[in-house]
Design an enzyme around this catalytic site. Structure first.
Site, PDB file in Angstrom:
ATOM      1  N   SER A 237       0.831  -1.208   0.000  1.00 20.03           N
ATOM      2  CA  SER A 237       0.000   0.000   0.000  1.00 20.03           C
ATOM      3  C   SER A 237       0.865   1.257   0.000  1.00 20.03           C
ATOM      4  CB  SER A 237      -0.922   0.001   1.230  1.00 20.03           C
ATOM      5  OG  SER A 237      -1.778  -1.121   1.214  1.00 20.03           O
ATOM      6  N   GLN A 276       7.941  -1.681   3.263  1.00 20.91           N
ATOM      7  CA  GLN A 276       8.378  -2.657   4.257  1.00 20.91           C
ATOM      8  C   GLN A 276       9.743  -3.280   4.021  1.00 20.91           C
ATOM      9  OE1 GLN A 276       4.511  -5.052   4.535  1.00 20.91           O
ATOM     10  NE2 GLN A 276       5.394  -5.188   6.570  1.00 20.91           N
TER      11      GLN A 276
END
Length: 482
Positions: A237, A276
Site C-alpha cells: 500500500s 516494508q
C-alpha cells in the site's frame, strides 16, 4: 557527470540517485536510514491499545496513529485500523488500512461509505503462501454469493460486474446504506500478481494498473480518498501511494522536483512503517523513473526500457531465490517497524554482539487476531494456549510480528493438540523453540556469508575500476546523502 550533462541526457535526479545506490548496493542502508529517522516520531497509538479494540487489529505491531486515524461515525465502535495520508502539495489523499478481518469487514464498508470513497484498491490476494491474509469481504458474484449484508453497521454490498486483466481485476460493487436507502457504485481494483513482501516483476504492469486507477477518477479531488489496502496496509500500500504521489509532483513541478526519501518520510508521519523492505523502496524508485519518462510533458528521448531492464537484471541476480512464491523466505516475514532487524544489522554494521546480530530486543507486540471462519476447530481457544503463543513470540529472536491468525512457522496460534499444562505440550513447545532457534542461527550464518561475498565483490570491483579508468567509466560521486 555535471548537472548540465544530466539534463542534456534527460536523466533526472531520481534516476541518478537510483543508479548510484544500485551500483553501491546500498538500498538496505538507505532503507535503514529512513527507518532510523522515523523511529524518532513520538506519535501515539492509544486507541489501538484499548481492550475493546485489540481484536480489531490484524497484526500486533501495526497500529494506526491517533492523530490521523479514521474515526467511524456510527456502528458499534468508532475504531478501525486505518489512517488518512495527505500530501497537500500533490493534491493527493489516501486511506491506508489493513486487509479486513471477518469481524471488521462491516467497519471497512462503513468507512468506504462515510468517507465517500469512489474506489477500493486491493493489492494482495486472500491467501498467500498458504496463509489467510485478508477476509473475503466482498461478494464473488455467483448465484449463492452476490450480496453481503452487514447489519451491525447497516451496509449492504452487491456484486454488479467485473473485468479481468492479466495482472488485476476491476469489479463494480453497489453499496447501499440501509438507514437512508441511498446507494452508489464502488470500484474495486484488485491487483493479483504482487507477492507479499515482494515487488512486481517490473514497473510496466504496475504503471498500467496505476493508469487505470487514475483514469477511473478514483484519485480525483472531487471524491473521497481511495481506500488502499494489502494485508497490513503498509508495504504494498505504501509503495503504491509513494509512486503515485511522486509522479504527480514530477508532472506538476518538473523532472527534478522530487526527493523520494523526503516524500516517504512525510507519508510515514501519518501511518507507521510505509514501505516494508529495501526491495520495495528500490522498486518505487524504478517505477517513478519509468513513469516519469512516460509523461508527455517531459519529452525525454530515452529508450524507456533502459531503467526497467537494469532493474530486472539486478532483481533476477539478487532475488531469484525468493521470487518463487512456493519457496519459503529466508526469514519469517516481519511487519511494521519490527522489520528484518537481523538482516539490516548484518548489512549496516560490524557489531558482533549476539543481540545486535539478531536485531536486539523485540518491539512490544500488539494483540493477535481472534478466531475467524478459517479455524479448523469449533472449540474456543484455551487461555493458557494464548499465553504460550505470546511467550513464544515475545522471546522470538527474529523480531518478527506474527499475523494474528497464524504463527510465523505456519502453525495455528490458537490451537494446540493437547492441553498446554501437559508434559507433551511443554515438550512440543520446547522442540518448536529449539527448531526455530536452529533455523534462525542458520539464517544469520547465511546472511553473513552473503554479506562477505558482497564485500569481496565490491573490493574487486573497486580495484578493477581504479586500474582501468577510461573516459567511458561511470562517474563516481560522493556517497548519497542518506
Amino acid at each position: 557527470m555535471t548537472s548540465q550533462e544530466t539534463r542534456d541526457q534527460g536523466i533526472s535526479n531520481v534516476e541518478t540517485e537510483y543508479l548510484e545506490i544500485n551500483s553501491k548496493e546500498a538500498w538496505p542502508i538507505l532503507y535503514q536510514h529512513i527507518r532510523n529517522e522515523c523511529s524518532n516520531f513520538t506519535f501515539t497509538c492509544n486507541e489501538s491499545k484499548k481492550p475493546q479494540n485489540k481484536n480489531l487489529n490484524r497484526y500486533r505491531d501495526v497500529a494506526p496513529y491517533d492523530h490521523s486515524r479514521i474515526v467511524l461515525k456510527r456502528g458499534p465502535c468508532d475504531y478501525i485500523n486505518a489512517n488518512l495520508i495527505r500530501v497537500d502539495r500533490a493534491h493527493r489523499q489516501y486511506i491506508l488500512t489493513q486487509g479486513p478481518l471477518e469481524n471488521t469487514a462491516g467497519h471497512f464498508w462503513l468507512m468506504v461509505w462515510e468517507q465517500n470513497s469512489k474506489a477500493v484498491l486491493m493489492l494482495n490476494k486472500i491467501i498467500e503462501k498458504n496463509q489467510v491474509k485478508c477476509y473475503q469481504y466482498w461478494p464473488l458474484g455467483d448465484l449463492l454469493d452476490d450480496t453481503m449484508t452487514f447489519l451491525d453497521v447497516g451496509i449492504k454490498v452487491e456484486y454488479v460486474r467485473k473485468t479481468d486483466s492479466s495482472d488485476y481485476t476491476t469489479r463494480i460493487l453497489k453499496l447501499t446504506d440501509l438507514e437512508s436507502k441511498e446507494s452508489r457504485e464502488i470500484l474495486h481494483f484488485h491487483y493479483t500478481t504482487w507477492p507479499d513482501f515482494g515487488v512486481p516483476q517490473s514497473p510496466t504492469a504496475f504503471l498500467r494498473f496505476l493508469a487505470d486507477v487514475r483514469q477511473s477518477g478514483a484519485l480525483d479531488q472531487n471524491v473521497g480518498p481511495p481506500v488502499v489496502h494489502c494485508s497490513a496496509g503498509i508495504g504494498r500500500s505504501g509503495t503504491f501511494c509513494l509512486v503515485d504521489t511522486c509522479l504527480v509532483l514530477i508532472e506538476e513541478n518538473g523532472l527534478n522536483s522530487v526527493n523520494v526519501r523526503d516524500v516517504l518520510i512525510e507519508m510515514r508521519r501519518s501511518r507507521m512503517g510505509l514501505i516494508q523492505t529495501p526491495d520495495q523502496l528500490r522498486f518505487s524508485y524504478a517505477a517513478i523513473i519509468e513513469g516519469a519518462k512516460q509523461l508527455p510533458s517531459n519529452n525525454v528521448n530515452i529508450d524507456n526500457e533502459i531503467v526497467t531492464n537494469h532493474y530486472d537484471i539486478v532483481n533476477n541476480i539478487s532475488h531469484s531465490s525468493i521470487e518463487e512464491e512456493d519457496e519459503p523466505p529466508p526469514l519469517p516475514p516481519p511487519r511494521g517497524e519490527s522489520l528484518t532487524r537481523s538482516m539490516m544489522a548484518d548489512l549496516t554494521s560490524n557489531v558482533t554482539t549476539k543481540n545486535d546480530e539478531l536485531g536486539g530486543p523485540p518491539d512490544k507486540p500488539l494483540p493477535r487476531e481472534p478466531p475467524t471462519h478459517v479455524e479448523t476447530s469449533n472449540n474456543p481457544p484455551r487461555a493458557n494456549s494464548t499465553v504460550i503463543t505470546n511467550n513464544l513470540h515475545e522471546n522470538n529472536s527474529d523480531d518478527v510480528a506474527v499475523p494474528n491468525e497464524t504463527r510465523s512457522d505456519g502453525e495455528n496460534s490458537l490451537q494446540t493438540n493437547s492441553p498446554p499444562s501437559s508434559p507433551n505440550a511443554k515438550n512440543e513447545v520446547r522442540q518448536r523453540t529449539k527448531e526455530k532457534n536452529e533455523r534462525l542461527t542458520a539464517c544469520v550464518r547465511e546472511i553473513k556469508r552473503r554479506q562477505k561475498e558482497t564485500e569481496e565483490w565490491q573490493k574487486l570491483k573497486r580495484s578493477k575500476s581504479e586500474t582501468t579508468e577510461t573516459s567511458e567509466t561511470v562517474h563516481e560521486e560522493a556517497e548519497p546523502a542518506i
